[in-house]
Design a protein around this motif. Structure first.
Motif, PDB file in Angstrom:
ATOM      1  N   ARG A  54      29.957  60.965  57.719  1.00 52.33           N
ATOM      2  CA  ARG A  54      28.557  60.517  57.681  1.00 52.33           C
ATOM      3  C   ARG A  54      27.639  61.498  58.395  1.00 52.33           C
ATOM      4  NH1 ARG A  54      27.942  54.022  58.098  1.00 52.33           N
ATOM      5  NH2 ARG A  54      29.393  53.523  56.412  1.00 52.33           N
ATOM      6  N   TRP A 120      24.027  53.072  48.095  1.00 51.46           N
ATOM      7  CA  TRP A 120      23.063  52.637  49.116  1.00 51.46           C
ATOM      8  C   TRP A 120      21.634  52.737  48.572  1.00 51.46           C
ATOM      9  CZ3 TRP A 120      24.555  55.068  54.540  1.00 51.46           C
ATOM     10  CH2 TRP A 120      25.819  54.556  54.927  1.00 51.46           C
ATOM     11  N   PRO A 121      20.832  51.696  48.813  1.00 52.92           N
ATOM     12  CA  PRO A 121      19.421  51.787  48.423  1.00 52.92           C
ATOM     13  C   PRO A 121      18.620  52.598  49.444  1.00 52.92           C
ATOM     14  CG  PRO A 121      19.837  49.658  49.442  1.00 52.92           C
ATOM     15  CD  PRO A 121      21.149  50.412  49.463  1.00 52.92           C
ATOM     16  N   SER A 122      17.363  52.879  49.119  1.00 52.20           N
ATOM     17  CA  SER A 122      16.465  53.534  50.078  1.00 52.20           C
ATOM     18  C   SER A 122      15.139  52.793  50.081  1.00 52.20           C
ATOM     19  CB  SER A 122      16.225  54.998  49.691  1.00 52.20           C
ATOM     20  OG  SER A 122      15.130  55.093  48.795  1.00 52.20           O
ATOM     21  N   HIS A 123      14.256  53.243  50.955  1.00 55.39           N
ATOM     22  CA  HIS A 123      12.915  52.666  51.068  1.00 55.39           C
ATOM     23  C   HIS A 123      12.162  52.707  49.729  1.00 55.39           C
ATOM     24  CE1 HIS A 123       8.918  51.811  52.542  1.00 55.39           C
ATOM     25  NE2 HIS A 123       8.491  53.009  52.222  1.00 55.39           N
ATOM     26  N   LEU A 128      16.733  46.602  45.183  1.00 59.43           N
ATOM     27  CA  LEU A 128      17.723  46.833  46.254  1.00 59.43           C
ATOM     28  C   LEU A 128      19.156  46.671  45.765  1.00 59.43           C
ATOM     29  CD1 LEU A 128      16.313  44.909  49.375  1.00 59.43           C
ATOM     30  CD2 LEU A 128      16.478  47.390  49.066  1.00 59.43           C
ATOM     31  N   THR A 129      19.347  45.868  44.717  1.00 59.31           N
ATOM     32  CA  THR A 129      20.718  45.546  44.309  1.00 59.31           C
ATOM     33  C   THR A 129      21.205  46.419  43.148  1.00 59.31           C
ATOM     34  OG1 THR A 129      19.890  43.799  42.868  1.00 59.31           O
ATOM     35  CG2 THR A 129      20.523  43.154  45.099  1.00 59.31           C
ATOM     36  N   GLU A 141      12.640  60.882  49.926  1.00 56.95           N
ATOM     37  CA  GLU A 141      12.716  59.830  50.935  1.00 56.95           C
ATOM     38  C   GLU A 141      13.991  59.987  51.769  1.00 56.95           C
ATOM     39  OE1 GLU A 141      11.224  57.457  52.467  1.00 56.95           O
ATOM     40  OE2 GLU A 141      12.992  56.499  53.338  1.00 56.95           O
ATOM     41  N   SER A 144      14.044  62.780  54.433  1.00 52.19           N
ATOM     42  CA  SER A 144      12.871  62.877  55.314  1.00 52.19           C
ATOM     43  C   SER A 144      13.236  63.147  56.768  1.00 52.19           C
ATOM     44  CB  SER A 144      12.007  61.615  55.208  1.00 52.19           C
ATOM     45  OG  SER A 144      12.660  60.507  55.801  1.00 52.19           O
ATOM     46  N   GLY A 145      14.512  63.025  57.111  1.00 45.42           N
ATOM     47  CA  GLY A 145      14.947  63.354  58.466  1.00 45.42           C
ATOM     48  C   GLY A 145      15.187  64.838  58.683  1.00 45.42           C
TER      49      GLY A 145
ATOM     50  N   SER B  70      22.474  51.614  58.817  1.00 47.14           N
ATOM     51  CA  SER B  70      22.799  51.973  57.428  1.00 47.14           C
ATOM     52  C   SER B  70      23.667  50.918  56.771  1.00 47.14           C
ATOM     53  CB  SER B  70      23.582  53.296  57.380  1.00 47.14           C
ATOM     54  OG  SER B  70      22.791  54.369  57.747  1.00 47.14           O
ATOM     55  N   ASP B  71      24.737  50.532  57.464  1.00 42.49           N
ATOM     56  CA  ASP B  71      25.670  49.566  56.877  1.00 42.49           C
ATOM     57  C   ASP B  71      25.004  48.203  56.684  1.00 42.49           C
ATOM     58  OD1 ASP B  71      27.942  51.155  56.504  1.00 42.49           O
ATOM     59  OD2 ASP B  71      28.481  51.001  58.615  1.00 42.49           O
ATOM     60  N   ALA B  73      21.749  47.627  56.176  1.00 40.87           N
ATOM     61  CA  ALA B  73      20.780  47.713  55.070  1.00 40.87           C
ATOM     62  C   ALA B  73      21.475  47.712  53.712  1.00 40.87           C
ATOM     63  CB  ALA B  73      19.930  48.974  55.220  1.00 40.87           C
ATOM     64  N   ALA B  74      22.697  48.281  53.662  1.00 38.57           N
ATOM     65  CA  ALA B  74      23.398  48.429  52.387  1.00 38.57           C
ATOM     66  C   ALA B  74      24.353  47.279  52.096  1.00 38.57           C
ATOM     67  CB  ALA B  74      24.176  49.752  52.379  1.00 38.57           C
ATOM     68  N   ARG B  79      21.326  42.687  51.037  1.00 37.71           N
ATOM     69  CA  ARG B  79      20.457  43.155  49.942  1.00 37.71           C
ATOM     70  C   ARG B  79      20.066  42.008  49.012  1.00 37.71           C
ATOM     71  NH1 ARG B  79      24.069  48.325  48.390  1.00 37.71           N
ATOM     72  NH2 ARG B  79      22.893  48.388  46.458  1.00 37.71           N
ATOM     73  N   ARG B  80      21.001  41.092  48.783  1.00 35.83           N
ATOM     74  CA  ARG B  80      20.751  40.006  47.831  1.00 35.83           C
ATOM     75  C   ARG B  80      19.972  38.847  48.470  1.00 35.83           C
ATOM     76  NH1 ARG B  80      25.952  38.135  46.773  1.00 35.83           N
ATOM     77  NH2 ARG B  80      25.534  36.520  48.334  1.00 35.83           N
ATOM     78  N   SER B  86      16.882  44.266  54.718  1.00 32.75           N
ATOM     79  CA  SER B  86      17.226  45.583  54.158  1.00 32.75           C
ATOM     80  C   SER B  86      15.994  46.477  54.107  1.00 32.75           C
ATOM     81  CB  SER B  86      17.773  45.451  52.729  1.00 32.75           C
ATOM     82  OG  SER B  86      19.158  45.334  52.721  1.00 32.75           O
ATOM     83  N   ARG B  87      14.898  45.898  53.602  1.00 31.35           N
ATOM     84  CA  ARG B  87      13.660  46.683  53.451  1.00 31.35           C
ATOM     85  C   ARG B  87      13.147  47.195  54.800  1.00 31.35           C
ATOM     86  NH1 ARG B  87      12.866  48.704  48.576  1.00 31.35           N
ATOM     87  NH2 ARG B  87      13.114  47.177  46.919  1.00 31.35           N
ATOM     88  N   LEU B  90      15.406  50.027  56.029  1.00 33.75           N
ATOM     89  CA  LEU B  90      15.243  51.258  55.240  1.00 33.75           C
ATOM     90  C   LEU B  90      13.889  51.905  55.478  1.00 33.75           C
ATOM     91  CD1 LEU B  90      16.902  50.001  51.939  1.00 33.75           C
ATOM     92  CD2 LEU B  90      17.844  51.696  53.526  1.00 33.75           C
ATOM     93  N   ALA B  93      13.151  54.982  60.740  1.00 31.74           N
ATOM     94  CA  ALA B  93      13.915  56.173  61.134  1.00 31.74           C
ATOM     95  C   ALA B  93      14.282  57.052  59.936  1.00 31.74           C
ATOM     96  CB  ALA B  93      15.152  55.783  61.935  1.00 31.74           C
ATOM     97  N   SER B  94      15.432  57.773  60.044  1.00 30.94           N
ATOM     98  CA  SER B  94      15.887  58.678  58.990  1.00 30.94           C
ATOM     99  C   SER B  94      17.319  58.309  58.636  1.00 30.94           C
ATOM    100  CB  SER B  94      15.853  60.120  59.496  1.00 30.94           C
ATOM    101  OG  SER B  94      16.823  60.285  60.532  1.00 30.94           O
ATOM    102  N   ARG B  98      19.835  56.221  61.091  1.00 28.53           N
ATOM    103  CA  ARG B  98      20.348  54.910  60.682  1.00 28.53           C
ATOM    104  C   ARG B  98      21.876  54.883  60.660  1.00 28.53           C
ATOM    105  NH1 ARG B  98      15.867  55.345  57.021  1.00 28.53           N
ATOM    106  NH2 ARG B  98      17.221  56.007  55.314  1.00 28.53           N
ATOM    107  N   SER B 230       7.156  58.449  55.159  1.00 23.82           N
ATOM    108  CA  SER B 230       8.544  58.256  55.568  1.00 23.82           C
ATOM    109  C   SER B 230       8.723  58.728  57.003  1.00 23.82           C
ATOM    110  CB  SER B 230       9.479  59.054  54.649  1.00 23.82           C
ATOM    111  OG  SER B 230      10.829  58.762  54.949  1.00 23.82           O
ATOM    112  N   TYR B 231       9.721  58.163  57.688  1.00 30.60           N
ATOM    113  CA  TYR B 231      10.127  58.661  58.998  1.00 30.60           C
ATOM    114  C   TYR B 231       8.976  58.669  59.995  1.00 30.60           C
ATOM    115  CZ  TYR B 231      13.185  61.422  62.083  1.00 30.60           C
ATOM    116  OH  TYR B 231      13.967  61.865  63.116  1.00 30.60           O
TER     117      TYR B 231
END
Lengths: 176, 323
Positions: A54, A120-123, A128-129, A141, A144-145, B70-71, B73-74, B79-80, B86-87, B90, B93-94, B98, B230-231
């Motif tokens: 990671r 994995w989703p993002s902003h 999301l699903t 996006e 961006s880090g 990260s984990d 949010a995913a 998510r469901r 999740s939003r 996400l 940060a970056s 995360r 972002s970020y």
């Protein structure tokens, strides 16, 4: 303190002060100066490396907390004359000017491909699903880090898009 | 960075060390130690403890304190069923941060007030009694609600704002008080006379998990307004959960980031909405209640109208009203 890291596939023992970051272990103790110290505060991404697959900021990681972990740095991807697909794509697309952010950009992109593959989703993901689209908006996006003060972003994005499949991206490409 | 003793906890008891500062992801604490804003003599690394699982039961979701941002949010269930969470994650940060930042650590991150970060400046949070130059100084990102004459810092977390809207409870293992379950309003304290005290946690207390109740009815969203797309930390953010049935709002949960020293939730705002038919005028009434005590400090005055517009946009999105 004595710790052992697996760095680019090889076990490396180092004896360090607990204050030492992963970034400083690479640069000062193991002579792996590919990972760069930009801001040293987690804001620029120049120190990005993979820990157990990671992407993380090496500058905000105490090495003693990573005893036994597997680290991949830019030196683990390719060599001059034998570049990885992503490295070659950065050269081909002028994905840099001064080059200081480049190792971090490349390691971050490696980690990002894997995050796409895991779905994995993002902003900026609308759903999301759903499986994320490998679109330019998603890449921007998710990257961006990693800052590039020369602003070589168009070349960076192109390199990341171009080498995605060769680097193992399995998620569907966006219909653009 | 000042030197410190490093201890790796192998059990909860090791972590309940009243002389130690707990470290997990370290994405905020290591930065603060580099600036010598925090100079703990002893760091207790809890990352090898068994707190990395997300467990689902009939009535709740238990998120281990070491689950990374990260984990979380995913996670499929999040998510469901808890998309606002999740939003929010996400939006913060970056990707790199995360991957390291943890659920427990995110809750306990410190403010990004520029005076807290500048050790050449007074700051009542960092050096109690030294003063707060932020009120007449650089305060664009600082608070307009819940402030005190001693401190106008904001809580920087996005995750905590969504958790506040979701009625999350924080599971704490305390050497003195045993296992506790606190809401975020019970855990975080407002600055008052002592801005250095941000939570009711005492030395040796360890956050072990966060519990979410059953998924709420209705639609969920998280909207974050910031200086770049972002970020960046929130100027204003809104976590909204609203259910509409037969043309009337039946449930509403609204929490706000970027406005206050803790994730901000005001039941009176929700009371304005529940039982009423959604409309632009109703949303304005809700914003009036939210912002009746809001106080700007110059540079951050814009947050008051921005909070109104962001709240109204979120309510319009969640209820289908066109503005």
């Amino acid at each position: 303190m004595q710790i052992t890291l697996t760095v680019n596939g090889a076990a490396r023992e180092v004896d360090i002060d607990p204050r030492t970051t992963l970034l400083d272990v690479m640069r000062h103790h193991l002579d792996l100066t590919g990972s760069k110290k930009g801001c040293d505060h987690g804001q620029c991404g120049a120190c990005t490396m993979l820990v157990n697959g990671r992407r993380i900021n090496g500058c905000l990681s105490l090495a003693v907390m990573h005893d036994g972990d597997e680290i991949t740095t830019i030196e683990g991807l390719g060599d001059p004359g034998n570049l990885s697909p992503l490295q070659a794509a950065f050269v081909r697309n002028d994905g840099y000017q001064c080059g200081y952010c480049t190792p971090g950009q490349i390691m971050s992109a490696k980690g990002m491909y894997d995050e796409f593959n895991k779905g994995w989703p993002s902003h900026v993901s609308d759903d999301l699903t759903a499986e994320p689209n490998f679109s330019t908006a998603e890449i921007k996006e998710r990257m961006s880090g990693n800052l590039c003060r020369c602003s070589a972003y168009p070349g960076i994005c192109k390199a990341i898009e171009e080498s995605a499949e060769e680097e193992g991206l399995t998620t569907r490409k966006a219909a653009e | 960075m000042k030197s410190f003793d490093y201890v790796r906890a192998s059990g909860i008891a090791d972590a309940q060390d009243t002389a130690g500062r707990i470290i997990a992801g370290g994405t905020n604490l290591i930065d603060l130690m580099k600036h010598q804003i925090e100079t703990p003599p002893k760091l207790v690394d809890v990352t090898r403890l068994e707190m990395t699982e997300i467990e689902q039961s009939a009535h709740s979701l238990r998120i281990g304190a070491l689950v990374t941002n990260s984990d979380l949010a995913a996670h499929d269930t999040v998510r469901r069923d808890y998309p606002v969470l999740s939003r929010a994650l996400l939006a913060g940060a970056s990707g790199q941060l995360r991957n390291k930042a943890t659920t427990g650590g995110n809750l306990l991150q410190r403010t990004r007030c520029p005076y807290f970060y500048d050790t050449t400046q007074p700051c009542n949070k960092r050096a109690p009694g030294s003063g707060c130059p932020a009120k007449e100084g650089i305060n664009r990102i600082l608070a307009v609600l819940g402030t005190s004459p001693n401190c106008i810092a904001t809580h920087p977390s996005d995750m905590a704002v969504a958790m506040r809207a979701l009625d999350a409870r924080v599971e704490i293992e305390s050497p003195n008080r045993g296992t506790e379950m606190l809401t975020l309003d019970e855990m975080y304290v407002l600055p008052g006379d002592d801005p250095s005290k941000e939570t009711v946690l005492e030395a040796g207390d360890l956050i072990t998990a966060v519990h979410l109740p059953q998924p709420p009815k209705g639609k969920q969203t998280y909207r974050k307004v910031r200086d770049r797309s972002s970020y960046a930390f929130a100027l204003v953010s809104v976590a909204g959960i609203v259910d509409v049935e037969d043309g009337k709002i039946t449930e509403a949960a609204l929490a706000f980031g970027g406005l206050a020293p803790r994730p901000w939730r005001d039941g009176a705002v929700e009371d304005v909405l529940v039982g009423e038919a959604p409309s632009d005028a109703l949303f304005d009434k809700a914003a009036d209640v939210l912002l009746q005590d809001a106080q700007g400090f110059g540079e951050n005055d814009f947050k008051i109208p921005l909070a109104r517009r962001t709240l109204k946009a979120v309510l319009a999105e969640l209820t289908g009203v066109t503005q």
